[in-house]
Write a protein that holds these residues in place. Structure first.
Motif, PDB file in Angstrom:
ATOM      1  N   LEU A   1      92.288  64.253  13.786  1.00 47.52           N
ATOM      2  CA  LEU A   1      91.328  64.353  12.683  1.00 47.52           C
ATOM      3  C   LEU A   1      91.974  63.901  11.378  1.00 47.52           C
ATOM      4  CD1 LEU A   1      88.540  65.240  11.662  1.00 47.52           C
ATOM      5  CD2 LEU A   1      89.482  67.548  11.344  1.00 47.52           C
ATOM      6  N   ILE A   2      93.214  64.304  11.148  1.00 43.87           N
ATOM      7  CA  ILE A   2      93.917  63.899   9.930  1.00 43.87           C
ATOM      8  C   ILE A   2      94.134  62.391   9.922  1.00 43.87           C
ATOM      9  CG2 ILE A   2      96.057  64.137   8.624  1.00 43.87           C
ATOM     10  CD1 ILE A   2      94.171  66.551   8.497  1.00 43.87           C
ATOM     11  N   LEU A   3      94.471  61.826  11.093  1.00 46.35           N
ATOM     12  CA  LEU A   3      94.661  60.375  11.169  1.00 46.35           C
ATOM     13  C   LEU A   3      93.355  59.641  10.891  1.00 46.35           C
ATOM     14  CD1 LEU A   3      97.040  60.011  14.254  1.00 46.35           C
ATOM     15  CD2 LEU A   3      97.618  59.812  11.836  1.00 46.35           C
ATOM     16  N   ASP A   4      92.253  60.162  11.415  1.00 46.28           N
ATOM     17  CA  ASP A   4      90.950  59.549  11.120  1.00 46.28           C
ATOM     18  C   ASP A   4      90.659  59.615   9.618  1.00 46.28           C
ATOM     19  OD1 ASP A   4      90.456  58.903  13.733  1.00 46.28           O
ATOM     20  OD2 ASP A   4      89.224  60.663  14.164  1.00 46.28           O
ATOM     21  N   LEU A   5      90.986  60.762   9.040  1.00 46.11           N
ATOM     22  CA  LEU A   5      90.746  60.927   7.607  1.00 46.11           C
ATOM     23  C   LEU A   5      91.544  59.902   6.799  1.00 46.11           C
ATOM     24  CD1 LEU A   5      89.836  62.398   5.021  1.00 46.11           C
ATOM     25  CD2 LEU A   5      91.716  64.029   5.410  1.00 46.11           C
ATOM     26  N   THR A   6      92.836  59.804   7.053  1.00 48.72           N
ATOM     27  CA  THR A   6      93.668  58.884   6.263  1.00 48.72           C
ATOM     28  C   THR A   6      93.281  57.428   6.516  1.00 48.72           C
ATOM     29  OG1 THR A   6      95.371  58.985   7.994  1.00 48.72           O
ATOM     30  CG2 THR A   6      95.611  60.483   6.118  1.00 48.72           C
ATOM     31  N   LYS A   7      92.855  57.120   7.744  1.00 46.66           N
ATOM     32  CA  LYS A   7      92.411  55.744   8.030  1.00 46.66           C
ATOM     33  C   LYS A   7      91.176  55.395   7.224  1.00 46.66           C
ATOM     34  CE  LYS A   7      90.021  54.893  11.685  1.00 46.66           C
ATOM     35  NZ  LYS A   7      89.556  54.728  13.092  1.00 46.66           N
TER      36      LYS A   7
ATOM     37  N   GLY B   1      88.481  52.635   3.080  1.00 46.10           N
ATOM     38  CA  GLY B   1      87.291  52.724   2.245  1.00 46.10           C
ATOM     39  C   GLY B   1      87.566  52.935   0.774  1.00 46.10           C
ATOM     40  N   VAL B   2      88.708  53.513   0.443  1.00 44.63           N
ATOM     41  CA  VAL B   2      89.015  53.825  -0.958  1.00 44.63           C
ATOM     42  C   VAL B   2      90.199  52.982  -1.424  1.00 44.63           C
ATOM     43  CG1 VAL B   2      89.536  55.660  -2.611  1.00 44.63           C
ATOM     44  CG2 VAL B   2      88.141  56.163  -0.586  1.00 44.63           C
ATOM     45  N   ALA B   3      91.409  53.379  -1.021  1.00 44.38           N
ATOM     46  CA  ALA B   3      92.629  52.650  -1.375  1.00 44.38           C
ATOM     47  C   ALA B   3      93.765  53.226  -0.547  1.00 44.38           C
ATOM     48  CB  ALA B   3      92.945  52.766  -2.866  1.00 44.38           C
ATOM     49  N   ARG B   4      94.719  52.407  -0.201  1.00 39.31           N
ATOM     50  CA  ARG B   4      95.828  52.877   0.631  1.00 39.31           C
ATOM     51  C   ARG B   4      96.560  54.081   0.022  1.00 39.31           C
ATOM     52  NH1 ARG B   4      97.607  50.411   5.061  1.00 39.31           N
ATOM     53  NH2 ARG B   4      96.712  48.410   5.644  1.00 39.31           N
ATOM     54  N   PRO B   5      96.911  54.028  -1.260  1.00 36.99           N
ATOM     55  CA  PRO B   5      97.621  55.194  -1.805  1.00 36.99           C
ATOM     56  C   PRO B   5      96.797  56.470  -1.782  1.00 36.99           C
ATOM     57  CG  PRO B   5      97.853  53.285  -3.253  1.00 36.99           C
ATOM     58  CD  PRO B   5      96.798  52.951  -2.250  1.00 36.99           C
ATOM     59  N   ALA B   6      95.471  56.329  -1.679  1.00 35.29           N
ATOM     60  CA  ALA B   6      94.617  57.516  -1.660  1.00 35.29           C
ATOM     61  C   ALA B   6      94.723  58.284  -0.342  1.00 35.29           C
ATOM     62  CB  ALA B   6      93.163  57.114  -1.907  1.00 35.29           C
ATOM     63  N   ALA B   7      95.188  57.609   0.725  1.00 37.09           N
ATOM     64  CA  ALA B   7      95.239  58.261   2.040  1.00 37.09           C
ATOM     65  C   ALA B   7      96.237  59.423   2.078  1.00 37.09           C
ATOM     66  CB  ALA B   7      95.557  57.228   3.118  1.00 37.09           C
ATOM     67  N   PRO B   8      97.526  59.204   1.753  1.00 36.41           N
ATOM     68  CA  PRO B   8      98.438  60.352   1.760  1.00 36.41           C
ATOM     69  C   PRO B   8      98.080  61.382   0.693  1.00 36.41           C
ATOM     70  CG  PRO B   8      99.527  58.410   0.847  1.00 36.41           C
ATOM     71  CD  PRO B   8      98.234  57.946   1.441  1.00 36.41           C
ATOM     72  N   LEU B   9      97.554  60.921  -0.443  1.00 36.84           N
ATOM     73  CA  LEU B   9      97.160  61.862  -1.488  1.00 36.84           C
ATOM     74  C   LEU B   9      96.045  62.783  -0.988  1.00 36.84           C
ATOM     75  CD1 LEU B   9      97.234  62.891  -4.399  1.00 36.84           C
ATOM     76  CD2 LEU B   9      95.634  61.050  -5.007  1.00 36.84           C
ATOM     77  N   THR B  10      95.072  62.211  -0.284  1.00 35.26           N
ATOM     78  CA  THR B  10      93.959  63.007   0.227  1.00 35.26           C
ATOM     79  C   THR B  10      94.442  64.029   1.251  1.00 35.26           C
ATOM     80  OG1 THR B  10      92.467  61.129  -0.098  1.00 35.26           O
ATOM     81  CG2 THR B  10      91.710  62.888   1.368  1.00 35.26           C
ATOM     82  N   ALA B  11      95.345  63.604   2.150  1.00 35.84           N
ATOM     83  CA  ALA B  11      95.886  64.541   3.132  1.00 35.84           C
ATOM     84  C   ALA B  11      96.627  65.681   2.436  1.00 35.84           C
ATOM     85  CB  ALA B  11      96.821  63.805   4.089  1.00 35.84           C
TER      86      ALA B  11
ATOM     87  N   LEU C   1      96.051  66.818  -0.663  1.00 39.05           N
ATOM     88  CA  LEU C   1      95.062  67.672  -1.312  1.00 39.05           C
ATOM     89  C   LEU C   1      94.369  68.591  -0.310  1.00 39.05           C
ATOM     90  CD1 LEU C   1      93.476  65.065  -3.763  1.00 39.05           C
ATOM     91  CD2 LEU C   1      95.048  66.935  -4.342  1.00 39.05           C
ATOM     92  N   LEU C   2      94.092  68.056   0.869  1.00 37.50           N
ATOM     93  CA  LEU C   2      93.480  68.890   1.911  1.00 37.50           C
ATOM     94  C   LEU C   2      94.426  70.015   2.307  1.00 37.50           C
ATOM     95  CD1 LEU C   2      91.244  69.476   3.967  1.00 37.50           C
ATOM     96  CD2 LEU C   2      92.318  67.812   5.504  1.00 37.50           C
ATOM     97  N   GLY C   3      95.712  69.690   2.427  1.00 35.67           N
ATOM     98  CA  GLY C   3      96.692  70.725   2.751  1.00 35.67           C
ATOM     99  C   GLY C   3      96.773  71.799   1.679  1.00 35.67           C
ATOM    100  N   LEU C   4      96.727  71.389   0.403  1.00 33.40           N
ATOM    101  CA  LEU C   4      96.735  72.367  -0.682  1.00 33.40           C
ATOM    102  C   LEU C   4      95.513  73.279  -0.601  1.00 33.40           C
ATOM    103  CD1 LEU C   4      97.851  70.293  -3.809  1.00 33.40           C
ATOM    104  CD2 LEU C   4      99.185  71.985  -2.539  1.00 33.40           C
ATOM    105  N   ALA C   5      94.358  72.674  -0.327  1.00 32.54           N
ATOM    106  CA  ALA C   5      93.125  73.462  -0.247  1.00 32.54           C
ATOM    107  C   ALA C   5      93.182  74.444   0.918  1.00 32.54           C
ATOM    108  CB  ALA C   5      91.922  72.535  -0.110  1.00 32.54           C
TER     109      ALA C   5
END
Length: 323
Positions: free
Chosen positions: A264-270, A275-285, A287-291
């Motif tokens: 699921l995390i891999l699908d999210l980062t992909k 869809g957004v930007a490459r640097p946004a992928a690790p950042l999003t993961a 942020l999800l971990g922080l939440a």
């Protein structure tokens, strides 16, 4: 043989790595140069033989420190000519022969091969290793290290051997896969015997050359024999690295791996990367971990973020036009 500085198992060895094939099933790609876990396949194999006196890579030259390069004549003429080119540079009593596309091969596997080659068949009542003059039955050895003769050793005189004579007598070790099949590009061979056999060998098959020299067939844990012949093989090797990294990262962070939905995390980062930007992928993961750590993430937070990334164009339009 007593242990030496060259190798803990007591065997001074050189290594020959064959890395010049055509890679037809990979569309002619530079297979040994393909990366798994941040380094090329051939670099994985070179690392596994770090204890060698000399490491010879038969194939195109690459920026790998401490490695000698050789080429078969003509290039890409097959494994037997490639072996011959590599053997020209070998001087140690044992030679480790490996393919250049073995991502799971490690130094511990090479140690096991050498230990199998340098361990005598037991002779009751004699502390000094002895090999029957006419012993011809090959040995088999399991990953646990137990040794058995495939055919009972014939009776006859046995005498103490010099180390050089002993290496001549015992033959080589070939690794077998999980189906018991010999992997001729994963083994250890007595150099002098191999050179003589090669000089007299008219064929093109490694099995035809190495089969008569085989004394031990060795099965080892893991999949050190796994090679990357196809794109699916390469993807499997890369996923294995991901599995190992996930387990190590979870251990370091004190997380139970069973609670991590990796796919699921891999699908999210992909989706975020595309869809957004490459640097946004690790950042999003992150942020999800922080939440999740703060207890503010719902069970479907990852799925919601995936949907948001897929609809990023629409989401940004709505956001930018909000009053």
């Amino acid at each position: 043989m007593a242990p030496t500085a060259e190798h803990p198992g007591g065997a001074a060895f050189d290594a020959v790595i064959l890395a010049g094939g055509e890679a037809r099933r990979l569309g002619g790609a530079d297979k040994p140069g393909l990366t798994v876990g941040g380094r090329s396949l051939v670099e994985h194999v070179v690392a596994a033989v770090a204890g060698a006196r000399t490491t010879i890579v038969v194939g195109p030259e690459r920026p790998i420190p401490g490695v000698a390069f050789a080429r078969e004549d003509p290039p890409r003429s097959g494994p037997v000519p490639a072996l011959a080119a590599g053997l020209n540079e070998v001087s140690a009593p044992w030679v480790v022969l490996l393919a250049g596309d073995l991502p799971f091969m490690t130094a511990s596997h090479v140690t096991a091969l050498l230990n199998a080659a340098t361990t005598q068949p037991p002779t009751p009542g004699r502390p000094t290793p002895r090999i029957p003059d006419n012993a011809a039955g090959p040995m088999s050895r399991s990953a646990a290290g137990a040794t058995s003769w495939e055919a009972a050793p014939p009776s006859g005189d046995a005498r103490e051997r010099t180390p050089e004579e002993w290496v001549e007598a015992v033959g080589g070790v070939v690794m077998v896969d999980d189906g018991g099949r010999e992997q001729w590009l994963a083994g250890v061979w007595p150099t002098a015997r191999l050179k003589r056999a090669l000089a007299a060998y008219p064929g093109r098959s490694l099995k035809g050359l190495l089969g008569p020299l085989t004394a031990v067939r060795l099965a080892l844990p893991g999949r050190p024999w796994f090679d990357c012949d196809t794109k699916d093989d390469l993807e499997e090797a890369r996923m294995n690295v991901l599995n190992e990294w996930t387990a190590l990262a979870c251990k370091e962070l004190g997380i139970d791996p069973a609670t991590v939905d990796r796919d699921l995390i891999l699908d999210l980062t992909k989706e975020v990367a595309h869809g957004v930007a490459r640097p946004a992928a690790p950042l999003t993961a992150y942020l999800l971990g922080l939440a999740q750590g703060a207890g503010t993430a719902s069970d479907d937070s990852a799925a919601k973020l995936i949907t948001l990334a897929k609809n990023w164009g629409q989401a940004t339009t709505e956001t930018l036009t909000d009053d």
